[in-house]
Design an enzyme around this catalytic site. Structure first.
Site, PDB file in Angstrom:
ATOM      1  N   GLU A 101       0.852  -1.192   0.000  1.00  0.00           N
ATOM      2  CA  GLU A 101       0.000   0.000   0.000  1.00  0.00           C
ATOM      3  C   GLU A 101       0.884   1.237   0.000  1.00  0.00           C
ATOM      4  OE1 GLU A 101      -2.384   2.608  -0.443  1.00  0.00           O
ATOM      5  OE2 GLU A 101      -3.552   0.780  -0.089  1.00  0.00           O
ATOM      6  N   LEU A 123      -3.458   2.876   5.119  1.00  0.00           N
ATOM      7  CA  LEU A 123      -4.153   1.597   5.144  1.00  0.00           C
ATOM      8  C   LEU A 123      -5.662   1.835   5.207  1.00  0.00           C
ATOM      9  CD1 LEU A 123      -2.001  -0.536   7.631  1.00  0.00           C
ATOM     10  CD2 LEU A 123      -2.099  -0.723   5.143  1.00  0.00           C
ATOM     11  N   GLY A 124      -6.401   0.999   4.501  1.00  0.00           N
ATOM     12  CA  GLY A 124      -7.852   1.146   4.454  1.00  0.00           C
ATOM     13  C   GLY A 124      -8.355   1.686   3.134  1.00  0.00           C
ATOM     14  N   GLY A 125      -7.420   2.177   2.296  1.00  0.00           N
ATOM     15  CA  GLY A 125      -7.801   2.640   0.974  1.00  0.00           C
ATOM     16  C   GLY A 125      -8.727   3.849   0.979  1.00  0.00           C
ATOM     17  N   CYS A 180     -12.009   3.953   0.848  1.00  0.00           N
ATOM     18  CA  CYS A 180     -13.208   3.818   1.689  1.00  0.00           C
ATOM     19  C   CYS A 180     -12.982   4.369   3.086  1.00  0.00           C
ATOM     20  CB  CYS A 180     -13.628   2.353   1.762  1.00  0.00           C
ATOM     21  SG  CYS A 180     -15.013   2.065   2.875  1.00  0.00           S
ATOM     22  N   GLY A 221     -23.872  15.084 -11.043  1.00  0.00           N
ATOM     23  CA  GLY A 221     -24.108  13.672 -10.753  1.00  0.00           C
ATOM     24  C   GLY A 221     -24.892  13.505  -9.475  1.00  0.00           C
ATOM     25  N   ALA A 262     -19.153  14.420  -9.528  1.00  0.00           N
ATOM     26  CA  ALA A 262     -19.505  13.165  -8.870  1.00  0.00           C
ATOM     27  C   ALA A 262     -20.141  12.232  -9.898  1.00  0.00           C
ATOM     28  CB  ALA A 262     -20.465  13.432  -7.712  1.00  0.00           C
ATOM     29  N   ASP A 321     -13.102  -2.638  -7.281  1.00  0.00           N
ATOM     30  CA  ASP A 321     -13.519  -1.679  -8.306  1.00  0.00           C
ATOM     31  C   ASP A 321     -12.837  -1.878  -9.651  1.00  0.00           C
ATOM     32  OD1 ASP A 321     -14.905  -0.679  -6.185  1.00  0.00           O
ATOM     33  OD2 ASP A 321     -13.884   1.249  -6.092  1.00  0.00           O
ATOM     34  N   HIS A 339     -42.168  -3.834  18.235  1.00  0.00           N
ATOM     35  CA  HIS A 339     -42.959  -2.603  18.126  1.00  0.00           C
ATOM     36  C   HIS A 339     -42.702  -1.729  19.363  1.00  0.00           C
ATOM     37  CE1 HIS A 339     -46.407  -0.010  17.249  1.00  0.00           C
ATOM     38  NE2 HIS A 339     -46.693  -0.066  18.544  1.00  0.00           N
TER      39      HIS A 339
END
Length: 462
Positions: free
Chosen positions: A32, A36-38, A40, A178, A266, A308, A441
């Site tokens: 990487e 870390l975690g990219g 997202c 977008g 976007a 992706d 409920h």
């Protein structure tokens, strides 16, 4: 061999695959170049949700009188809101470091490139190169904001989602191009903070992948919030030479010129495939994505791809599911393949949007005879008590067998409720089974039971 598995990329596909691989006995490393975690954890899902929570809190305070509470004047501290989101993201990234250490996954800092089907060359921040070998390699390099020829991002006036998370000052005006999840979430956030926001959407509906009724309901809610929504419209050009961006927008009635401090693009994402060696190794692509089989094997032995950069929804939970399936097959297990027809989608605006399965239109086009059940939040005691009466649950069933074909929800907490419908579809639960499953409920989740009951004309409880 240095490792059993090297993964390039530490996003929700890469880091989850790495941890699962280590659990299955593989000596694993993750390459990487950034946090870390990219995207997202650092520049997408997590910090965005932090910003949206600040917006929600501000909305609550601004409407405190509706709950019988008197509050003095309040205003957001934009810099502190941004700072909080960065702190949350940093904390989550550190959590990945902890998980790697706990599971004995090695983190190799730098940019990874394939040199053959067993070797990754890593270039560190100072330009030094070192090669590592592995029996198997997974590409999980993710994606970035898509650049359009007529909407080239300069990072200052025309920005992508990454810059939108760290603007130094709150802009007075913004045009968002977008209306998918990224566009609508950031439009809602900035409007809540006080920015004048306009959304430009090329297609006839907002959040165009959602059921039409949901799309129209969200559009009405945005208009109530005084967010201008321009549908069937496209940005033709942007002039950034002055203090304000001059945006030429093509509509059904002709071209219009709108001005804004910031233009947020976007319009989707582009896979990160440049410079990682796929062309040199002859790894096959299908259009702009890597071609893989149902277990994410490429045409080159020992090379896999997930997330992706392969075909499928560009969603964090999809990448994680693909990563787990990939390494379990690699380890000799017999995992189920990912069911792309049962992937939930969530948009964290206010009201929230969540869905899974077919829309009404898709079900009819597929030739199903359908039953539709719908339950409005206006009839929900919990929603009324919470002051969140906007929304509904809409369920679509196959009339012949009772199969749940799709669920489409808009309203408070629906992103937490959609999981029930994912499990229901996975287990092939019928409408009658949903009705007979006793729901607590008062909750918003009982709207799922009520919507199923409405489809079969059974008693509705309030």
């Amino acid at each position: 061999m240095d490792y059993d598995l090297i993964i390039i990329g530490s996003g929700p596909g890469g880091y989850v695959a790495a941890i699962r691989a280590s659990q299955l006995g593989m000596k694993t490393a993750v390459v990487e170049r950034a946090e870390l975690g990219g995207i997202c954890l650092n520049w997408g899902c997590i910090p965005t949700k932090s910003l949206l929570k600040s917006a929600q809190v501000l909305d609550y305070i601004n409407h405190a009188q509706e709950y019988g509470i008197e509050v003095a004047s309040v205003k957001p501290d934009f810099k502190k809101v941004i700072a909080r989101s960065r702190e949350v993201a940093a904390g989550m990234s550190k959590g990945i470091q902890f998980l790697f250490k706990k599971n004995k996954v090695e983190h190799i800092q730098g940019f990874g490139k394939l040199t053959d089907n067993k070797t990754v060359e890593v270039t560190d921040s100072e330009g030094n190169k070192k090669s590592y070998s592995a029996k198997n390699i997974i590409l999980a390099t993710g994606a970035r904001s898509k650049q359009l020829p007529n909407l080239q991002q300069d990072g200052k006036k025309i920005i992508g989602y990454r810059e939108a998370l760290t603007l130094p000052e709150l802009p007075k005006s913004m045009i968002v191009v977008g209306s998918g999840a990224i566009g609508t979430e950031l439009a809602y956030f900035y409007k809540s903070m006080g920015t004048d926001v306009t959304i430009v959407e090329f297609l006839p509906n907002m959040v165009p992948n959602e059921d039409e009724e949901v799309s129209k309901t969200l559009a009405r809610n945005f208009k109530k919030k005084k967010i201008k929504v321009m549908l069937n419209s496209s940005v033709e050009s942007v002039d950034t030479s002055g203090d304000l961006c001059k945006v030429t927008i093509k509509t059904k009635k002709g071209e219009e010129v709108h001005e804004a401090e910031i233009v947020l693009s976007a319009v989707g994402v582009t896979p990160n495939l440049e410079g990682i060696g796929i062309e040199e190794l002859g790894i096959e692509k299908d259009k702009d994505k890597i071609k893989v089989d149902e277990f994410y094997r490429t045409n080159v032995e020992g090379i896999y791809a997930i997330g992706d950069i392969v075909h499928g929804p560009a969603l964090a939970h999809v990448a994680s599911a693909e990563g787990i399936t990939c390494v379990e097959k690699m380890a000799g297990l017999t995992p189920e393949t990912v069911d792309y027809n049962n992937i939930p989608g969530c948009t964290y605006t206010t009201p929230e949007v969540a869905s899974v399965g077919m829309t009404e239109k898709q079900a009819l086009e597929a030739g199903y005879e359908i039953k539709i059940g719908k339950f409005p939040y206006t009839a929900s005691g919990k929603a009324s008590s919470a002051g969140a009466r906007d929304g509904f649950v809409k369920l679509i069933f196959d009339a012949k067998y009772g199969e749940l074909l799709g669920g489409h929800l808009i309203g408070a907490n629906v992103t937490e409720m959609i999981g029930e419908l994912v499990v229901a579809r996975k287990l092939e639960v019928t409408g009658h089974a949903l009705i007979k499953a006793v729901h607590p409920h008062p909750t918003m989740s009982e709207a799922i039971m009520e919507a199923a009951a409405a489809a079969y004309d059974e008693v509705i409880h309030i």
